[in-house]
Motif scaffolding. Structure first.
Motif, mmCIF file in Angstrom:
data_model
loop_
_atom_site.group_PDB
_atom_site.id
_atom_site.type_symbol
_atom_site.label_atom_id
_atom_site.label_comp_id
_atom_site.label_asym_id
_atom_site.label_seq_id
_atom_site.Cartn_x
_atom_site.Cartn_y
_atom_site.Cartn_z
ATOM 1 N N LEU A 1 0.922 -0.990 -0.079
ATOM 2 C CA LEU A 1 -0.081 0.137 0.283
ATOM 3 C C LEU A 1 0.949 1.047 -0.005
ATOM 4 O O LEU A 1 0.193 2.412 -0.464
ATOM 5 C CB LEU A 1 -0.818 0.168 1.280
ATOM 6 C CG LEU A 1 -1.838 -0.696 0.957
ATOM 7 C CD1 LEU A 1 -2.970 -0.592 2.229
ATOM 8 C CD2 LEU A 1 -2.816 -1.346 0.185
ATOM 9 N N THR A 2 1.802 1.447 1.028
ATOM 10 C CA THR A 2 3.295 2.951 1.178
ATOM 11 C C THR A 2 3.268 3.081 -0.634
ATOM 12 O O THR A 2 3.908 3.397 -0.834
ATOM 13 C CB THR A 2 3.806 2.357 1.601
ATOM 14 O OG1 THR A 2 3.016 1.684 3.317
ATOM 15 C CG2 THR A 2 4.498 3.709 2.397
ATOM 16 N N GLU A 3 4.337 1.297 -0.980
ATOM 17 C CA GLU A 3 4.658 1.624 -2.512
ATOM 18 C C GLU A 3 4.133 2.017 -3.205
ATOM 19 O O GLU A 3 4.537 3.167 -4.506
ATOM 20 C CB GLU A 3 5.126 0.695 -3.044
ATOM 21 C CG GLU A 3 5.888 0.413 -3.935
ATOM 22 C CD GLU A 3 6.524 -0.694 -4.125
ATOM 23 O OE1 GLU A 3 6.412 -1.024 -5.276
ATOM 24 O OE2 GLU A 3 5.860 -2.174 -3.967
ATOM 25 N N HIS A 4 2.439 1.834 -3.383
ATOM 26 C CA HIS A 4 1.832 2.485 -4.867
ATOM 27 C C HIS A 4 0.739 3.249 -4.083
ATOM 28 O O HIS A 4 0.423 3.824 -4.767
ATOM 29 C CB HIS A 4 0.465 1.467 -5.045
ATOM 30 C CG HIS A 4 2.026 -0.191 -5.475
ATOM 31 N ND1 HIS A 4 2.104 0.293 -7.070
ATOM 32 C CD2 HIS A 4 2.255 -1.012 -4.741
ATOM 33 C CE1 HIS A 4 2.727 -0.568 -7.519
ATOM 34 N NE2 HIS A 4 3.081 -1.928 -6.396
ATOM 35 N N GLU A 5 1.341 3.642 -2.883
ATOM 36 C CA GLU A 5 0.453 5.043 -2.235
ATOM 37 C C GLU A 5 -1.116 4.690 -2.115
ATOM 38 O O GLU A 5 -2.009 5.569 -2.318
ATOM 39 C CB GLU A 5 0.826 6.596 -3.108
ATOM 40 C CG GLU A 5 2.192 6.947 -3.660
ATOM 41 C CD GLU A 5 1.938 8.027 -4.597
ATOM 42 O OE1 GLU A 5 1.807 8.385 -4.892
ATOM 43 O OE2 GLU A 5 3.416 8.623 -3.644
ATOM 44 N N LEU A 6 -1.306 3.979 -1.874
ATOM 45 C CA LEU A 6 -2.635 3.774 -1.498
ATOM 46 C C LEU A 6 -3.465 3.728 -0.128
ATOM 47 O O LEU A 6 -2.686 3.085 0.166
ATOM 48 C CB LEU A 6 -3.197 1.940 -1.910
ATOM 49 C CG LEU A 6 -2.866 0.927 -3.469
ATOM 50 C CD1 LEU A 6 -2.455 -0.109 -3.605
ATOM 51 C CD2 LEU A 6 -3.975 1.861 -4.468
ATOM 52 N N PRO A 7 -4.056 4.104 0.126
ATOM 53 C CA PRO A 7 -5.240 4.497 1.360
ATOM 54 C C PRO A 7 -5.544 3.674 1.897
ATOM 55 O O PRO A 7 -5.818 1.752 1.258
ATOM 56 C CB PRO A 7 -5.858 4.918 1.073
ATOM 57 C CG PRO A 7 -6.956 4.686 -0.307
ATOM 58 C CD PRO A 7 -4.990 4.489 -0.997
ATOM 59 N N TYR A 8 -5.384 3.049 3.439
ATOM 60 C CA TYR A 8 -5.612 1.890 4.476
ATOM 61 C C TYR A 8 -7.637 2.486 4.171
ATOM 62 O O TYR A 8 -8.012 3.802 4.272
ATOM 63 C CB TYR A 8 -5.387 2.587 6.010
ATOM 64 C CG TYR A 8 -4.295 1.009 5.916
ATOM 65 C CD1 TYR A 8 -4.306 -0.099 6.216
ATOM 66 C CD2 TYR A 8 -2.914 1.505 6.014
ATOM 67 C CE1 TYR A 8 -3.264 -1.085 6.281
ATOM 68 C CE2 TYR A 8 -1.860 1.074 5.685
ATOM 69 C CZ TYR A 8 -1.609 -1.060 6.242
ATOM 70 O OH TYR A 8 -0.894 -1.186 6.160
#
Length: 246
Positions: free
Chosen positions: A195-202
């Protein structure tokens, strides 16, 4: 050869040859990355493919992984009408950002009508919870699978999430269709890194201590010493039945 073997598995999944095929395929899938498992499934599993999502804490993970390889795959959501406001906002955010082919299924009766007819089923013990989940999750999902003529179902269950999921295989046959769990062996650290690598949110409520998010009345934040499964359905159960009754 794979497609012929898979056809035979669907024809009679309990046959010794089918069980041997599934065992071999699961051994092969265990050695693949999640991306490779998805690619394999899209290339080899028969029928129409769908991805199911509850848009939970880590919902963006599978949505991104699968749509990177099949952008228009139907994403099936069973909407109970009792999701958190933040969940509906999260659904809107991810649908727009990932251009999802979102397919929403619901019970025939509205939440208000159900309460008028049955009362608040989630307050009526485990039997009431079972009826509530059957009406609002299991039956709408059955409708989705039949209406979309699904042959293969992708889902984001992980073994680490609960004891009930700890022994699941990557690939199995359920109700005459294949079910593939590409991130089954992922741990929370891997999810966070992706999620961090692809800048995706929780999910927004993750920041408020929620580890598992469903309906407003059967989900609560996790406290010290608890497991993820303790925070759902008042600790009476972990699963709504969607992944075990279909």
């Amino acid at each position: 050869m794979v497609s012929h073997a898979l056809t035979a598995v669907l024809t009679d999944p309990t046959a010794p040859s089918s069980q041997a095929t599934l065992t071999q395929l699961n051994q092969e899938l265990a050695g693949m990355t999640a991306q490779q498992r998805i690619g394999w499934g899209l290339a080899n599993l028969p029928g129409n493919h769908v991805l199911t999502s509850s848009f939970g804490v880590q919902g963006a993970l599978m949505l991104h992984l699968v749509t990177q390889q099949k952008a228009d795959i139907p994403v099936v959501l069973t909407d109970t009408g009792y999701l958190f406001t933040e969940t509906y906002q999260f659904i809107d955010e991810l649908t727009q950002r990932l251009d999802l082919n979102l397919q929403i299924f619901r019970a025939p009766q509205s939440p208000a009508w159900q309460e008028a007819r049955f009362g608040k089923l989630w307050e009526q013990g485990e039997e009431g919870l079972d009826q509530y989940n059957r009406l609002n999750k299991v039956e709408p999902m059955k409708q989705a699978l039949e209406q979309l003529q699904v042959g293969s179902w992708f889902a984001g269950l992980r073994r680490q999430q609960s004891q009930t999921r700890s022994e699941l295989p990557f690939l199995e046959v359920r109700s005459g269709r294949f079910k593939l769990l590409p991130v089954l062996d992922w741990h929370a650290k891997q999810v966070h890194e992706y999620l961090t690598e692809h800048e995706l949110p929780y999910h927004p409520l993750w920041h408020q201590g929620y580890a598992s998010i469903g309906d407003t009345h059967t989900s609560r934040p996790m406290v010290l010493g608890e497991s993820e499964e303790d925070t759902r359905f008042f600790g009476l159960k972990r699963e709504c039945g969607l992944h075990y009754e279909i």
